[in-house]
Design a protein around this motif. Sequence first.
Motif, PDB file in Angstrom:
ATOM      1  N   ALA A  44       0.773  -1.010   0.331  1.00 43.58           N
ATOM      2  CA  ALA A  44       0.320   0.192   0.093  1.00 43.58           C
ATOM      3  C   ALA A  44       0.748   1.120   0.214  1.00 43.58           C
ATOM      4  N   PRO A  45       1.331   1.789  -0.950  1.00 43.23           N
ATOM      5  CA  PRO A  45       2.482   3.028  -1.163  1.00 43.23           C
ATOM      6  C   PRO A  45       1.453   3.998  -0.405  1.00 43.23           C
ATOM      7  N   THR A  46       3.159   4.377   0.041  1.00 49.14           N
ATOM      8  CA  THR A  46       2.197   5.810   0.432  1.00 49.14           C
ATOM      9  C   THR A  46       2.806   7.398  -0.824  1.00 49.14           C
ATOM     10  N   ASP A  47       4.054   6.580  -1.470  1.00 48.96           N
ATOM     11  CA  ASP A  47       4.173   6.921  -1.818  1.00 48.96           C
ATOM     12  C   ASP A  47       4.450   6.821  -3.699  1.00 48.96           C
ATOM     13  N   LEU A  48       3.609   6.632  -4.500  1.00 50.44           N
ATOM     14  CA  LEU A  48       3.410   6.350  -5.954  1.00 50.44           C
ATOM     15  C   LEU A  48       4.662   6.478  -6.749  1.00 50.44           C
ATOM     16  N   PRO A  49       4.897   7.690  -6.895  1.00 51.18           N
ATOM     17  CA  PRO A  49       5.932   7.792  -8.013  1.00 51.18           C
ATOM     18  C   PRO A  49       7.155   7.004  -7.577  1.00 51.18           C
ATOM     19  N   GLY A  50       7.798   7.389  -6.159  1.00 55.64           N
ATOM     20  CA  GLY A  50       8.703   5.953  -5.603  1.00 55.64           C
ATOM     21  C   GLY A  50       8.570   4.964  -6.015  1.00 55.64           C
ATOM     22  N   ALA A  51       7.614   4.538  -5.525  1.00 57.08           N
ATOM     23  CA  ALA A  51       6.856   2.951  -5.770  1.00 57.08           C
ATOM     24  C   ALA A  51       7.193   2.744  -6.887  1.00 57.08           C
ATOM     25  N   VAL A  52       6.786   2.884  -7.991  1.00 54.37           N
ATOM     26  CA  VAL A  52       7.430   2.766  -9.355  1.00 54.37           C
ATOM     27  C   VAL A  52       9.162   2.960 -10.024  1.00 54.37           C
ATOM     28  N   ALA A  53       9.223   4.045  -9.475  1.00 53.89           N
ATOM     29  CA  ALA A  53      11.332   3.961  -9.523  1.00 53.89           C
ATOM     30  C   ALA A  53      11.631   3.176  -8.779  1.00 53.89           C
ATOM     31  N   GLY A  54      10.785   2.727  -7.706  1.00 55.73           N
ATOM     32  CA  GLY A  54      12.213   1.699  -7.335  1.00 55.73           C
ATOM     33  C   GLY A  54      11.169   0.466  -7.856  1.00 55.73           C
ATOM     34  N   MET A  55      10.410  -0.443  -8.217  1.00 59.38           N
ATOM     35  CA  MET A  55      10.729  -1.046  -9.414  1.00 59.38           C
ATOM     36  C   MET A  55      11.156  -1.338 -10.906  1.00 59.38           C
ATOM     37  N   ARG A  56      11.433  -0.365 -10.857  1.00 61.60           N
ATOM     38  CA  ARG A  56      12.623  -0.109 -12.229  1.00 61.60           C
ATOM     39  C   ARG A  56      14.350   0.054 -11.891  1.00 61.60           C
ATOM     40  N   ALA A  57      14.152   0.851 -10.430  1.00 66.49           N
ATOM     41  CA  ALA A  57      15.222   0.453 -10.703  1.00 66.49           C
ATOM     42  C   ALA A  57      15.518  -0.766  -9.101  1.00 66.49           C
ATOM     43  N   LEU A  58      15.309  -1.738  -9.211  1.00 60.17           N
ATOM     44  CA  LEU A  58      15.566  -2.259  -8.191  1.00 60.17           C
ATOM     45  C   LEU A  58      14.952  -4.045  -8.749  1.00 60.17           C
ATOM     46  N   GLY A  59      14.586  -3.465 -10.516  1.00 54.02           N
ATOM     47  CA  GLY A  59      14.863  -4.877 -11.376  1.00 54.02           C
ATOM     48  C   GLY A  59      13.667  -6.441 -10.806  1.00 54.02           C
ATOM     49  N   ILE A  60      12.148  -5.141  -9.806  1.00 52.85           N
ATOM     50  CA  ILE A  60      11.272  -6.239  -9.998  1.00 52.85           C
ATOM     51  C   ILE A  60      10.076  -5.897 -10.916  1.00 52.85           C
ATOM     52  N   ARG A  61      10.387  -7.776 -11.678  1.00 50.41           N
ATOM     53  CA  ARG A  61       9.922  -8.182 -12.819  1.00 50.41           C
ATOM     54  C   ARG A  61       8.001  -7.570 -12.668  1.00 50.41           C
ATOM     55  N   GLY A  62       6.840  -7.739 -12.186  1.00 52.39           N
ATOM     56  CA  GLY A  62       6.104  -7.575 -12.275  1.00 52.39           C
ATOM     57  C   GLY A  62       5.394  -6.858 -11.054  1.00 52.39           C
ATOM     58  N   CYS A  63       4.343  -5.953 -11.209  1.00 52.28           N
ATOM     59  CA  CYS A  63       3.722  -5.152 -10.813  1.00 52.28           C
ATOM     60  C   CYS A  63       1.731  -5.173 -11.422  1.00 52.28           C
ATOM     61  N   GLY A  64       0.960  -5.378 -10.395  1.00 58.36           N
ATOM     62  CA  GLY A  64      -0.509  -5.358 -10.333  1.00 58.36           C
ATOM     63  C   GLY A  64      -0.649  -3.891  -9.403  1.00 58.36           C
ATOM     64  N   VAL A  65      -1.490  -2.997 -10.968  1.00 59.31           N
ATOM     65  CA  VAL A  65      -1.421  -2.432  -9.808  1.00 59.31           C
ATOM     66  C   VAL A  65      -3.878  -2.119 -10.017  1.00 59.31           C
ATOM     67  N   SER A  66      -3.748  -1.458  -8.356  1.00 60.45           N
ATOM     68  CA  SER A  66      -5.074  -1.371  -8.083  1.00 60.45           C
ATOM     69  C   SER A  66      -5.827  -0.351  -8.105  1.00 60.45           C
ATOM     70  N   MET A  67      -7.355   0.372  -7.299  1.00 55.38           N
ATOM     71  CA  MET A  67      -7.859   0.989  -7.039  1.00 55.38           C
ATOM     72  C   MET A  67      -7.055   1.662  -6.251  1.00 55.38           C
ATOM     73  N   PRO A  68      -6.812   2.879  -6.242  1.00 53.38           N
ATOM     74  CA  PRO A  68      -6.445   4.126  -7.155  1.00 53.38           C
ATOM     75  C   PRO A  68      -6.262   4.743  -7.933  1.00 53.38           C
ATOM     76  N   PHE A  69      -5.467   3.900  -8.129  1.00 55.94           N
ATOM     77  CA  PHE A  69      -3.613   3.640  -9.131  1.00 55.94           C
ATOM     78  C   PHE A  69      -3.502   4.120 -10.644  1.00 55.94           C
TER      79      PHE A  69
END
Length: 270
Positions: A44-69
């Motif tokens: 449950a991210p409190t910083d959405l841009p930071g969470a998506v940037a972290g996905m890129r930076a850490l090499g996280i393969r996949g991300c499901g996106v739910s309400m309200p994002f």
Amino acid sequence: MPITASRDTVLCMSLAARPGNFGVRFHNFLYRELQLDYYYKAFAPTDLPGAVAGMRALGIRGCGVSMPFKEACIELVDELDASAAAIDSINTIVNTAGHLKAYNTDYLAVAQLLDSHAVPRTPFALRGSGGMAKAVACAMRDAGFDEGLIVARNERAGRQLAETCGLRWQPTLGDERPPLLVNVTPLGMAGDCADELAFEMQAIEAADTLFDVVATPALTPLIQAGQRLGKRLITGDQVAAIQALEQFVLYTGVRPSDEQYQRAAAFARG
């Protein structure tokens, strides 16, 4: 068998305001079943841009996106698949060597369910105007549901969605009693809205088919009312299972057998 992780384990995740366990249980069940070195975690991210940037930076393969994002994530990715670009809403991000491509598997799930439940192309009312509402409304439009009403308190978003799909908009259902009612809001979801009906009982009694995209719980007040009245029902956990399967394939490149999928869905409903 418990999940074990190593430095080579591939991570996948989901981002939601109120994460549930369905995706976690579904994906991790299939990773074990197919002996894939993957692990899935909900956030449950409190910083959405930071969470998506972290996905890129850490090499996280996949991300499901739910309400309200589902709409807010669009500007944070590098590319939109046609399934997301067509409805300007995403629910899946795939990271390939730092390149983030977004998809919408909700659309695919809704289209499959309308077909498998043989829902007549009757007039409908859809309550909601967010990213998931776009996926549902566009899937219905493309499946031949051309006479409908968007019910949304947010006039700007409601009118925009109605215009996109060639439908009408109203802030409330009023006296209309369409044969098909679709809830694409948090009403009935576990938490503060758990006891709320998405539509008034008079409208529910007059309807033939009830479709609630809320996945947790599967038996929302709307679905329970429909069960008592003997209505045709489509539940949110059915949507969640199909869209999760398509996400799984995007993340891993592996398509489970139907039997494996059914067992994973049953386990996820747990």
